[in-house]
Scaffold this active site. Structure first.
Site, PDB file in Angstrom:
ATOM      1  N   VAL A  92     -48.143  60.005  77.142  1.00 32.50           N
ATOM      2  CA  VAL A  92     -49.155  60.686  77.938  1.00 32.50           C
ATOM      3  C   VAL A  92     -50.432  60.681  77.115  1.00 32.50           C
ATOM      4  O   VAL A  92     -50.411  61.063  75.938  1.00 32.50           O
ATOM      5  CB  VAL A  92     -48.739  62.143  78.268  1.00 32.50           C
ATOM      6  CG1 VAL A  92     -49.833  62.858  79.064  1.00 32.50           C
ATOM      7  CG2 VAL A  92     -47.415  62.175  79.028  1.00 32.50           C
ATOM      8  N   ARG A  98     -49.985  68.635  77.821  1.00 28.95           N
ATOM      9  CA  ARG A  98     -49.917  70.031  78.234  1.00 28.95           C
ATOM     10  C   ARG A  98     -50.367  70.244  79.698  1.00 28.95           C
ATOM     11  O   ARG A  98     -50.610  71.346  80.124  1.00 28.95           O
ATOM     12  CB  ARG A  98     -50.717  70.937  77.299  1.00 28.95           C
ATOM     13  CG  ARG A  98     -50.250  70.853  75.854  1.00 28.95           C
ATOM     14  CD  ARG A  98     -50.732  72.000  75.038  1.00 28.95           C
ATOM     15  NE  ARG A  98     -50.586  71.962  73.609  1.00 28.95           N
ATOM     16  CZ  ARG A  98     -49.595  71.554  72.869  1.00 28.95           C
ATOM     17  NH1 ARG A  98     -48.542  71.066  73.413  1.00 28.95           N
ATOM     18  NH2 ARG A  98     -49.603  71.619  71.555  1.00 28.95           N
ATOM     19  N   GLY A 100     -48.332  69.213  82.080  1.00 30.70           N
ATOM     20  CA  GLY A 100     -47.071  69.233  82.811  1.00 30.70           C
ATOM     21  C   GLY A 100     -46.564  67.841  83.137  1.00 30.70           C
ATOM     22  O   GLY A 100     -45.462  67.679  83.655  1.00 30.70           O
ATOM     23  N   GLY A 102     -45.771  65.186  81.061  1.00 31.01           N
ATOM     24  CA  GLY A 102     -44.633  64.759  80.245  1.00 31.01           C
ATOM     25  C   GLY A 102     -43.342  65.393  80.725  1.00 31.01           C
ATOM     26  O   GLY A 102     -42.314  64.717  80.872  1.00 31.01           O
ATOM     27  N   ASN A 129     -42.981  63.492  64.372  1.00 35.30           N
ATOM     28  CA  ASN A 129     -43.678  63.974  65.565  1.00 35.30           C
ATOM     29  C   ASN A 129     -43.120  65.349  65.957  1.00 35.30           C
ATOM     30  O   ASN A 129     -42.386  65.496  66.932  1.00 35.30           O
ATOM     31  CB  ASN A 129     -43.540  62.965  66.701  1.00 35.30           C
ATOM     32  CG  ASN A 129     -44.482  63.230  67.848  1.00 35.30           C
ATOM     33  OD1 ASN A 129     -45.071  64.305  67.950  1.00 35.30           O
ATOM     34  ND2 ASN A 129     -44.621  62.249  68.720  1.00 35.30           N
ATOM     35  N   TYR A 136     -39.164  68.544  73.285  1.00 34.75           N
ATOM     36  CA  TYR A 136     -37.865  68.115  73.807  1.00 34.75           C
ATOM     37  C   TYR A 136     -36.821  69.223  73.662  1.00 34.75           C
ATOM     38  O   TYR A 136     -36.007  69.445  74.563  1.00 34.75           O
ATOM     39  CB  TYR A 136     -37.390  66.843  73.112  1.00 34.75           C
ATOM     40  CG  TYR A 136     -38.277  65.640  73.362  1.00 34.75           C
ATOM     41  CD1 TYR A 136     -38.837  65.402  74.610  1.00 34.75           C
ATOM     42  CD2 TYR A 136     -38.551  64.736  72.353  1.00 34.75           C
ATOM     43  CE1 TYR A 136     -39.644  64.301  74.840  1.00 34.75           C
ATOM     44  CE2 TYR A 136     -39.351  63.619  72.575  1.00 34.75           C
ATOM     45  CZ  TYR A 136     -39.899  63.410  73.827  1.00 34.75           C
ATOM     46  OH  TYR A 136     -40.681  62.316  74.049  1.00 34.75           O
TER      47      TYR A 136
END
Length: 177
Positions: A92, A98, A100, A102, A129, A136
């Site tokens: 992204v 942020r 939404g 992803g 990362n 996740y």
């Protein structure tokens, strides 16, 4: 005041190849891996849209602009005895993180995996990362600490091509037959 529309997710189309490749280039820049980049629309096209596609791609849009992609393919779990889905890459653009998008891409793929009767939905994340790892985990994904990704590519993979090229290492010289 400008408000963004809800992120939209759709299956990629052949006409999306130039923007998908541009997004892949941006991902390579982010991961500092541009030296490995060889993809072009001409190389990618047959693998997504040819007679025997080996991967699928989703495009994420905000206000009609493609700003994200996810490329995934079917794998197989011998332990479960059923196929699974492997997410190769998700990206992204920074300005749209942020938003939404992803999360929407991951949810869409998880729904696809369920609808197809798959037993797993997996992907890898670079350990450095930390934002992605936290993202996740927040979605319920387990980061498996005991598994390491192994890869043969480039010259290491070509050693197994079976071609007898002078000066090239031969697998048959050390593999027991």
């Amino acid at each position: 005041m400008f408000t963004r529309n809800k992120p939209q997710i759709r299956a990629a189309q052949p006409q999306d190849l130039p923007i998908i490749v541009r997004l892949i280039e941006e991902l390579a820049e982010f991961e500092q891996l541009t030296h490995l980049l060889e993809v072009t629309p001409e190389k990618l096209g047959p693998h997504l849209f040819g007679p025997r596609p080996v991967a699928e791609c989703l495009v994420g849009e905000i206000d009609g602009e493609a700003v994200a992609f996810a490329i995934f393919y079917t794998n197989f779990s011998t332990f479960l005895g059923k196929p699974g889905m492997y997410l190769e890459d998700l990206y992204v653009r920074p300005a749209h993180r942020r938003s939404g998008l992803g999360k929407a891409l991951l949810v869409h793929m998880a729904e696809l995996a369920c609808a197809r009767g798959y037993g797993r939905f997996e992907w890898s994340v670079l350990g450095w990362n930390e934002d992605a790892v936290r993202f996740y985990q927040k979605l319920g994904a387990e980061v498996l600490p005991d598994w390491q990704l192994c890869r043969l590519t480039g010259d290491a993979l070509q050693r197994y091509s079976g071609e007898e090229t002078p000066g090239k290492w031969s697998a048959s010289s050390w593999l027991p037959l």
